[in-house]
Design a protein around this motif. Sequence first.
Motif: not given
Length: 272
Positions: A34-38, A157-158, A163-164, A200-203
């Motif tokens: 995961x990067x940037x919460x995704x 998205x955030x 996200x972090x 939107x950011x992580x699914x």
Amino acid sequence: MIDQPGCGMTSPMGSDDAYLVCLNLRNQSTHELWCDGRSVCSTSYEGGTTYVLDLRRDPIAYISDPLHSLYFYMPRQAIGEACEDLGKTNIVDLALQPGQCFRDAIVNSIGQTLLPIFNRASATNQALIDHLLQGLCTYMASTYGGSSKRPEVVRGALAPWQQRLVAQMMRERTFEGISINELAEACGLSAGALARGFKKSTGMSPHQWLLSHRVDQALELMADPDVSLADIAFNTGFSDQSHFSRVFTQKMGVAPGAWRKSLANNKRVEAA
């Protein structure tokens, strides 16, 4: 080096302006990053391959198998200076996709050369280590230097910092849980905007993300055969063992009991 399976999610690696070049010394059947919460990568990789982590993007990995790897820390400033020495100006990035595994004989050879040296501490060896690491940095800069392809900001998205922050707050409140309103207030958003932006950011919705993280915590506890599944369910914040079993099976594809049995079988094979 981690010899036991089922270590679960790594801790946050920080947000340095640097890369980690990872040389895998043995196979991994699961490679989730995961990067940037995704989620950016979900695959297996073979021993002898390399991948690169951009520490600016808050990388977090899931480790299921024993992990034998070498990690080389490379500040972007050092990459830029190496590129300047090579006559390449305005290059401070490694142009590699996050989690992208590749075979590179030079990286592998330097890593294999360093392994026995690390076990023999001396001033002479330290000088050799420094020389090899500088050479590796120059090689990475000359071979992979370029404009890194960071993902475009997704509309709605955030922001990466949001996200972090949300992920960290949920990690800290794994057991008792945390409300959408608290997360939204910390990010300066309404509850609805936070929920929509996080998905939107992580699914995943924040609740789904928290359940997934609880499963990751449970995986660590399941390595101890003396801890019952009911206790694991309670200690990771699930309402009961039945709820834990349903969520675990959805994420891992097998029931908790079957997963634990496979761990025991693997240990017996390794001990034989």
